[in-house]
Design a protein around this motif. Structure first.
Motif, PDB file in Angstrom:
ATOM      1  N   GLU B  96       0.840  -1.199   0.000  1.00  0.00           N
ATOM      2  CA  GLU B  96       0.000   0.000   0.000  1.00  0.00           C
ATOM      3  C   GLU B  96       0.873   1.247   0.000  1.00  0.00           C
ATOM      4  N   HIS B  97       0.350   2.298  -0.595  1.00  0.00           N
ATOM      5  CA  HIS B  97       1.093   3.558  -0.596  1.00  0.00           C
ATOM      6  C   HIS B  97       1.116   4.137   0.803  1.00  0.00           C
ATOM      7  N   ILE B  98       2.263   4.654   1.211  1.00  0.00           N
ATOM      8  CA  ILE B  98       2.365   5.219   2.547  1.00  0.00           C
ATOM      9  C   ILE B  98       2.323   6.741   2.501  1.00  0.00           C
ATOM     10  N   ASN B  99       2.163   7.296   1.295  1.00  0.00           N
ATOM     11  CA  ASN B  99       1.884   8.722   1.199  1.00  0.00           C
ATOM     12  C   ASN B  99       1.059   8.978  -0.053  1.00  0.00           C
ATOM     13  N   SER B 100       0.559  10.192  -0.162  1.00  0.00           N
ATOM     14  CA  SER B 100      -0.236  10.567  -1.322  1.00  0.00           C
ATOM     15  C   SER B 100       0.652  11.254  -2.340  1.00  0.00           C
ATOM     16  N   ALA B 101       0.181  11.277  -3.587  1.00  0.00           N
ATOM     17  CA  ALA B 101       0.937  11.948  -4.641  1.00  0.00           C
ATOM     18  C   ALA B 101      -0.022  12.723  -5.524  1.00  0.00           C
ATOM     19  N   GLN B 102       0.360  13.955  -5.851  1.00  0.00           N
ATOM     20  CA  GLN B 102      -0.507  14.848  -6.605  1.00  0.00           C
ATOM     21  C   GLN B 102       0.350  15.719  -7.518  1.00  0.00           C
ATOM     22  N   SER B 103      -0.081  15.878  -8.749  1.00  0.00           N
ATOM     23  CA  SER B 103       0.650  16.766  -9.649  1.00  0.00           C
ATOM     24  C   SER B 103       0.509  18.195  -9.147  1.00  0.00           C
ATOM     25  N   THR B 104       1.582  18.965  -9.208  1.00  0.00           N
ATOM     26  CA  THR B 104       1.496  20.379  -8.837  1.00  0.00           C
ATOM     27  C   THR B 104       1.237  21.239 -10.069  1.00  0.00           C
ATOM     28  N   VAL B 105       1.614  20.724 -11.222  1.00  0.00           N
ATOM     29  CA  VAL B 105       1.368  21.388 -12.513  1.00  0.00           C
ATOM     30  C   VAL B 105       0.997  20.288 -13.508  1.00  0.00           C
ATOM     31  N   ALA B 106       0.721  20.660 -14.750  1.00  0.00           N
ATOM     32  CA  ALA B 106       0.441  19.653 -15.768  1.00  0.00           C
ATOM     33  C   ALA B 106       1.624  18.707 -15.865  1.00  0.00           C
ATOM     34  N   THR B 107       1.341  17.430 -15.908  1.00  0.00           N
ATOM     35  CA  THR B 107       2.404  16.434 -15.756  1.00  0.00           C
ATOM     36  C   THR B 107       2.163  15.226 -16.654  1.00  0.00           C
TER      37      THR B 107
END
Lengths: 235, 235
Positions: B96-107
Motif C-alpha cells: 500500500e502507498h504510505i503517502n499521497s501523490a498529486q501533480s502540482t502542474v500539468a504532468t
DNA sequence: CGGTACTTTGATATTCATCAACTCCCGTGG
DNA sequence: CCACGGGAGTTGATGAATATCAAAGTACCG
C-alpha cells in the motif's frame, strides 16, 4: 520483512501522531544469513562511524541505544533516528556512511561485513528483497519524523516521541505505560528539532497535568495514554 | 544506481545547505527492464494515488512535477518530496502507498505494474539492487530535508530549496542561476514546514537584497549564488 | 565527598504564525 | 473588448510559541 533502525513505529495511515504500529516481528533476519558475526561493546557516547567514513560493517543493536545523526557546518545536530535493541544500522548501498552514529548509553552491537552482505545479496534475491524492505521501513520512519518536525508543536512532538516508545514496548510485550528513555534531553531535543529547555519544560508541563510521572533512571510513567494520544492528535 | 524522487540533491558530507551533488546520470534504468510501460497525462492538482491505496504502479515523471505528501488529522500537510522529470515515484516494498501523490502542474507520467516489477526483482538480483540503491537515495533525500526543517531558519530553508533546484539544473546541463518553480508558494511552504506568508516574505527579502530576481512564469533568477550559499551556511 | 554533566526553572528576546487587506494575473462570459 | 471572479501572491499589524541567556538544582562517578 525485518527490523531496521525504525525507532518510532511506521504509521501507514498517518493517524494521530504519525507514529503507528510497526509490524515486524522476526528479529535480525539479515544477521542470520551472513557468516562471521562479531560483537562490539561500547560505553555511552562512543562513535560507531562518522559521516563520510568508508562503510565496513552493518550493525545490529543488541542492547543500549544509538543515535544516527547529521551535523551542520554551524555545529547544530539533527538526530535522524534512534536505533534500539533489534534495530539494524548502516544499510543502504552507498559505500560511504551518509550519517554518523554514536551510542547514547552503554551499548552492545553485532556486526557483519558490509561487503559480504552486499555479495550475498547479489546472489540471493530473497536477501536483497529483505534489505529492500528494511530500507523501505527506514524511509517510512524518516518521513514520519519529518511530518512531526515540520507540522507539530513542541508539546505534540514530545508526546509523539513518548507514544512511539510506548508502542514499541507494546510490540515487544512490555508495559506500554512504563517506558525508559535511553538518551539525554539534549538527544531528544536534537531529534525533535527543539532545544533542551523546551523539551524539559514540556516534560514538566505534562507532569503537572498528571499525564506522566518522571521516575528514577530515565524512567517515565505514562499515566494517561488516552489523554496523551488526544494531545498529540488535536488542533 | 538510478534516479528516484530525489528532488533535492543528496549531500554526502552535510556541507552548506544539506543539499549537495547527486551523482545519478542514467535516466530511468528501472523502466527499461520492465515490459508494458504506459503513459498517463495529468492536469495540475490531480491525484496519482492516496495514502493507503493499494499500490498498482510505479511511476516515472516525464515532465511536470509531483508532490509526495502526508496529511495529519488536523488537515495540515507535509510535502515529503517533489518528484521532477527523471524521478521515480512509488518505490518501496509495501503493498500500500504510505503517502499521497498529486501533480502540482500539468504532468506526464510513465508507469509500470508494481507486481511485475516486484516479480522481476525477485528473479533479477541486479534489478533488486537497483531498486535498493534507488530507495537508498530517497532515504538520503528525506533525511536531508529533515535536517533542513529541523535545524534551519525560515530564510535558510527557502535558500536551501532554491539552491537544490539550482544544483539540479547544473546536473542536467542547464543554467544553475535560472530556475523555474513548478509549484505554488503553498506547496513550497508545506515542503519546508513554513507558512505561505513566510515563504513569500522571504522571497521578497531576498529580492530586496539583490540576491534573486522574480521573473514571469514562476521563473527565478539567482543573481548571486555565492551569497545565497553563504546565507544558507552561516550562523 | 567533590566535581562534572545533566536537568530544571526563570526572564527576556526573537522568530514566525496568524489575521486581515489588498494586488496581480488569467480565464470566462457578457 | 471590457467586466467580473477566483486563485495566487504580497504586505502589514499583531500575538504566540519557542529560542536564548542565565542561574540554580540534581544525580552520578570518581
Amino acid at each position: 520483512m525485518l527490523p531496521t533502525q525504525c525507532f518510532h513505529d511506521v504509521d501507514q495511515s498517518a493517524t494521530c501522531c504519525s507514529f503507528g504500529p510497526c509490524a515486524h516481528e522476526k528479529p535480525a533476519t539479515i544477521m542470520d544469513q551472513v557468516p562471521r558475526v562479531t560483537t562490539r561493546e561500547l560505553r555511552a557516547k562512543e562513535h560507531i562511524f562518522f559521516e563520510g567514513d568508508h562503510k565496513t560493517h552493518v550493525y545490529l543493536v543488541e542492547s543500549g541505544a544509538v543515535s544516527i545523526y547529521k551535523v551542520l557546518v554551524d555545529g547544530s545536530r539533527q538526530i535522524i533516528d534512534f536505533a534500539l535493541p533489534g534495530d539494524v544500522i548502516g544499510l543502504g548501498s552507498n559505500s560511504e556512511h551518509i550519517n554518523s552514529a554514536q551510542s547514547t548509553v552503554a551499548t552492545r552491537l553485532q556486526r557483519v561485513s558490509f561487503d559480504v552482505l552486499q555479495r550475498q545479496a547479489q546472489k540471493n534475491p530473497q536477501l536483497a528483497m529483505q534489505l529492500y524492505a528494511a530500507l523501505s521501513e527506514e524511509l517510512a520512519a524518516a518521513r514520519d519524523l519529518l511530518v512531526t518536525v515540520g507540522q507539530r508543536s513542541a508539546s505534540q512532538r514530545v508526546v509523539a516521541f513518548l507514544l512511539a516508545l510506548s508502542r514499541r514496548n507494546r510490540r515487544y510485550g512490555k508495559d506500554p505505560s512504563d517506558i525508559v528513555l535511553p538518551m539525554t534531553r539534549s538527544d531528544i531535543a536534537d531529534f525533535l528539532g527543539l532545544t533542551i529547555e523546551t523539551v524539559s519544560r514540556t516534560f514538566s508541563s505534562l507532569k503537572s497535568k498528571g499525564l506522566i510521572v518522571l521516575g528514577r533512571n530515565a524512567q517515565v510513567d505514562l499515566t494517561d495514554l488516552e489523554a496523551l494520544e488526544r494531545l498529540c492528535a488535536e488542533q
